[in-house]
Design a protein around this motif. Structure first.
Motif, PDB file in Angstrom:
ATOM      1  N   ASP A   1       0.830  -1.204   0.000  1.00 54.40           N
ATOM      2  CA  ASP A   1       0.000   0.000   0.000  1.00 54.40           C
ATOM      3  C   ASP A   1       0.867   1.257   0.000  1.00 54.40           C
ATOM      4  O   ASP A   1       0.557   2.243  -0.688  1.00 54.40           O
ATOM      5  CB  ASP A   1      -0.937   0.006   1.212  1.00 54.40           C
ATOM      6  CG  ASP A   1      -1.973  -1.111   1.145  1.00 54.40           C
ATOM      7  OD1 ASP A   1      -2.241  -1.590   0.033  1.00 54.40           O
ATOM      8  OD2 ASP A   1      -2.503  -1.490   2.215  1.00 54.40           O
ATOM      9  N   ALA A   2       1.944   1.244   0.777  1.00 65.35           N
ATOM     10  CA  ALA A   2       2.843   2.404   0.835  1.00 65.35           C
ATOM     11  C   ALA A   2       3.540   2.624  -0.506  1.00 65.35           C
ATOM     12  O   ALA A   2       3.682   3.766  -0.969  1.00 65.35           O
ATOM     13  CB  ALA A   2       3.880   2.203   1.946  1.00 65.35           C
TER      14      ALA A   2
ATOM     15  N   TYR B   1       2.406   1.679  -3.453  1.00 64.53           N
ATOM     16  CA  TYR B   1       1.387   2.143  -4.408  1.00 64.53           C
ATOM     17  C   TYR B   1       1.115   3.635  -4.227  1.00 64.53           C
ATOM     18  O   TYR B   1       1.015   4.390  -5.208  1.00 64.53           O
ATOM     19  CB  TYR B   1       0.102   1.341  -4.205  1.00 64.53           C
ATOM     20  CG  TYR B   1      -1.049   1.795  -5.065  1.00 64.53           C
ATOM     21  CD1 TYR B   1      -0.943   1.844  -6.448  1.00 64.53           C
ATOM     22  CD2 TYR B   1      -2.257   2.190  -4.484  1.00 64.53           C
ATOM     23  CE1 TYR B   1      -2.005   2.264  -7.232  1.00 64.53           C
ATOM     24  CE2 TYR B   1      -3.318   2.605  -5.259  1.00 64.53           C
ATOM     25  CZ  TYR B   1      -3.187   2.640  -6.634  1.00 64.53           C
ATOM     26  OH  TYR B   1      -4.226   3.065  -7.410  1.00 64.53           O
ATOM     27  N   LYS B   2       1.010   4.086  -3.002  1.00 66.66           N
ATOM     28  CA  LYS B   2       0.761   5.501  -2.724  1.00 66.66           C
ATOM     29  C   LYS B   2       1.910   6.351  -3.248  1.00 66.66           C
ATOM     30  O   LYS B   2       1.692   7.470  -3.749  1.00 66.66           O
ATOM     31  CB  LYS B   2       0.584   5.702  -1.214  1.00 66.66           C
ATOM     32  CG  LYS B   2       0.226   7.123  -0.818  1.00 66.66           C
ATOM     33  CD  LYS B   2      -0.014   7.222   0.682  1.00 66.66           C
ATOM     34  CE  LYS B   2      -0.374   8.667   1.077  1.00 66.66           C
ATOM     35  NZ  LYS B   2      -0.613   8.774   2.538  1.00 66.66           N
ATOM     36  N   LYS B   3       3.116   5.810  -3.194  1.00 67.45           N
ATOM     37  CA  LYS B   3       4.307   6.551  -3.609  1.00 67.45           C
ATOM     38  C   LYS B   3       4.399   6.689  -5.124  1.00 67.45           C
ATOM     39  O   LYS B   3       4.807   7.737  -5.643  1.00 67.45           O
ATOM     40  CB  LYS B   3       5.553   5.845  -3.062  1.00 67.45           C
ATOM     41  CG  LYS B   3       6.867   6.513  -3.426  1.00 67.45           C
ATOM     42  CD  LYS B   3       8.029   5.742  -2.821  1.00 67.45           C
ATOM     43  CE  LYS B   3       9.368   6.368  -3.211  1.00 67.45           C
ATOM     44  NZ  LYS B   3      10.508   5.595  -2.639  1.00 67.45           N
TER      45      LYS B   3
ATOM     46  N   LYS C   1       1.809   5.909  -7.416  1.00 72.07           N
ATOM     47  CA  LYS C   1       0.524   6.012  -8.114  1.00 72.07           C
ATOM     48  C   LYS C   1       0.498   7.200  -9.066  1.00 72.07           C
ATOM     49  O   LYS C   1      -0.072   7.124 -10.161  1.00 72.07           O
ATOM     50  CB  LYS C   1      -0.598   6.132  -7.084  1.00 72.07           C
ATOM     51  CG  LYS C   1      -1.988   6.250  -7.681  1.00 72.07           C
ATOM     52  CD  LYS C   1      -3.041   6.398  -6.589  1.00 72.07           C
ATOM     53  CE  LYS C   1      -4.433   6.551  -7.181  1.00 72.07           C
ATOM     54  NZ  LYS C   1      -5.456   6.711  -6.107  1.00 72.07           N
ATOM     55  N   SER C   2       1.118   8.320  -8.663  1.00 74.10           N
ATOM     56  CA  SER C   2       1.108   9.522  -9.500  1.00 74.10           C
ATOM     57  C   SER C   2       1.851   9.325 -10.815  1.00 74.10           C
ATOM     58  O   SER C   2       1.679  10.106 -11.750  1.00 74.10           O
ATOM     59  CB  SER C   2       1.730  10.694  -8.735  1.00 74.10           C
ATOM     60  OG  SER C   2       3.074  10.403  -8.386  1.00 74.10           O
TER      61      SER C   2
END
Length: 455
Positions: free
Chosen positions: A271-272, A274-276, A278-279
């Motif tokens: 999850d971490a 992906y958050k990093k 994703k942009s």
């Protein structure tokens, strides 16, 4: 790539008499020479657009009867069990007769039209077509009632203001090339989706002010309400081509002895990550496909397949098929060589495949080459489920939602971790319990420490 139409000859002949020219040498006993010209009338067959296709539906004819065709030109759009595809012709000629109309269904290999080599043969071809039809015609229905729907508020037409002079032009408008409006009027027009250029301003020298925008909104008719599609209860609805293919595949799956193994995986690190990233266009689907592919590379038996019941194949490529729900069915676009493609390219490819799937434009190699399948219902909040094994593959993994869960830590404390449940269904003729257990352990280690996903 568009598919090419299969054709065959329908023999017919015409006799043409060629007399000697008056300028040619004359020999005693010469008689008019009769030349038999073999007419090239070809049957256009319903092509097989996939290995599971048994019949096809004519979506639309790109060409009309009598149109001249060139080799490689699109003639008809056919709906297979997976996608709509343009079909091309092998030969030059004329589309002489259409034997299966739009909406009709024909078995693979049956004639759907006739192709004449010359215009003179069109009438002969039509006569042959009238002797026997192609596939089934579409069911006649009452003309549908067409309702106009509007997805957004359309630009509003000009509303005249009684106080505005038609000849009044603001000096800053540069002869009408620029729209002159107050800042608040511009803001209001943007919020209410009003086209300023269509308004006549009532302010000084024709300047558009807020009340002009408000007047335009008040005078505009309300957009029609889009109705939800209704279902007639108690009605019998035949399968679409895609639904019929899914039905056949699911029934075929019942002949394979399968078993299921579940595993819980911590997803905090994933999850971490992906958050990093994703942009940068990375999708969670691509991350899961990449992690699965890397785990399969270490456990090739889980990527194998058994087709004849007597042997199995260690597939040379790791192609991850991912189930996608589309209107009227389900399709599995394939991320080919997912273990070798970087995560950014994989994400771009996945977006391209989804767009093509929803437009029903996938090519056969983009949906029938999967060696392992993912089915993810986590976005719907489903925490766990079992998937049915697709024919011709060794395993399919059902992925549930990642959810915060209270867990006991290694030091005996209580903590909170995000966890997801995955369940794998496998062909027990080839894959055994220990094989799946080891594969899932490897997959969990990759997801819980995902540094290898962004190489």
């Amino acid at each position: 790539m568009s598919r090419l139409l299969n054709t065959s000859f329908l023999p017919s002949s015409t006799c043409r008499t060629r007399s000697c020219s008056s300028s040619a040498p004359h020999f005693r006993g010469n008689k008019p020479r009769v030349v038999t010209v073999r007419a090239k009338i070809r049957e256009i067959f319903m092509p097989a657009l996939s290995s599971t296709m048994t019949e096809g539906k004519i979506v639309s004819w790109v060409k009309s009867e009598g149109d001249k065709l060139s080799k490689g030109e699109s003639v008809v759009v056919v709906e297979s069990d997976k996608a709509d595809m343009d079909v091309e012709t092998f030969y030059d000629g004329y589309l002489a007769a259409i034997m299966v109309e739009e909406g009709g269904v024909a078995p693979v290999g049956s004639a759907i039209a006739l192709l004449a080599e010359t215009e003179e043969e069109i009438a002969d071809a039509r006569a042959k077509a009238s002797l026997g039809g192609g596939g089934t015609s579409p069911v006649s229905q009452a003309p549908p009632v067409v309702e106009d729907t509007v997805s957004s508020v359309p630009p509003l037409k000009a509303v005249s203001s009684a106080s505005a002079s038609a000849s009044a032009v603001h000096p800053a408008s540069e002869g009408g090339k620029r729209v002159v409006a107050s800042p608040y009027a511009k803001k209001l027009a943007k919020e209410l989706k009003v086209e300023l250029a269509a308004l006549v301003g009532s302010g000084p020298m024709g300047r558009i002010v807020a009340k002009d925008v408000e007047a335009a909104v008040a005078a505009a008719p309300p957009p029609p309400v889009q109705k939800e599609p209704s279902v007639e209860l108690g009605s019998v609805v035949p399968f679409t081509t895609m639904q019929a293919a899914v039905s056949r595949n699911m029934a075929e799956s019942l002949s394979v002895p399968t078993f299921r193994v579940g595993y819980t995986i911590n997803t905090d690190a994933l999850d971490a990550l992906y958050k990093k990233i994703k942009s940068k266009g990375v999708t969670m689907t691509a991350l899961l496909a990449k992690a699965t592919a890397l785990a399969l590379a270490k456990h090739p038996v889980v990527n194998s397949s058994c087709r004849d019941g007597n042997s199995f194949v260690y597939n040379s490529s790791i192609n991850i098929a991912v189930a996608v729900a589309i209107d009227g069915g389900l399709i599995t676009p394939v991320l080919q060589n997912a273990d070798k493609v970087d995560i950014y390219s994989l994400s771009r490819k996945w977006k391209e495949l989804v767009d093509k799937a929803r437009a029903k434009q996938l090519q056969p190699q983009e949906y029938n080459t999967g060696t392992f399948t993912l089915s993810n219902l986590g976005m719907f909040g489903v925490d766990r489920f079992d998937a049915i094994l697709p024919p011709g593959t060794g395993a399919i993994m059902a992925v549930g939602a990642s959810q915060p869960t209270v867990v006991a830590t290694k030091d005996g404390r209580i903590g909170m971790k995000n966890q997801m449940q995955v369940n794998v269904t496998a062909d027990h003729r080839v894959i055994y319990g220990a094989d799946l257990a080891q594969f899932l352990q490897t997959l969990a280690s990759i997801i819980e420490d995902p540094k290898d996903l962004t190489f």
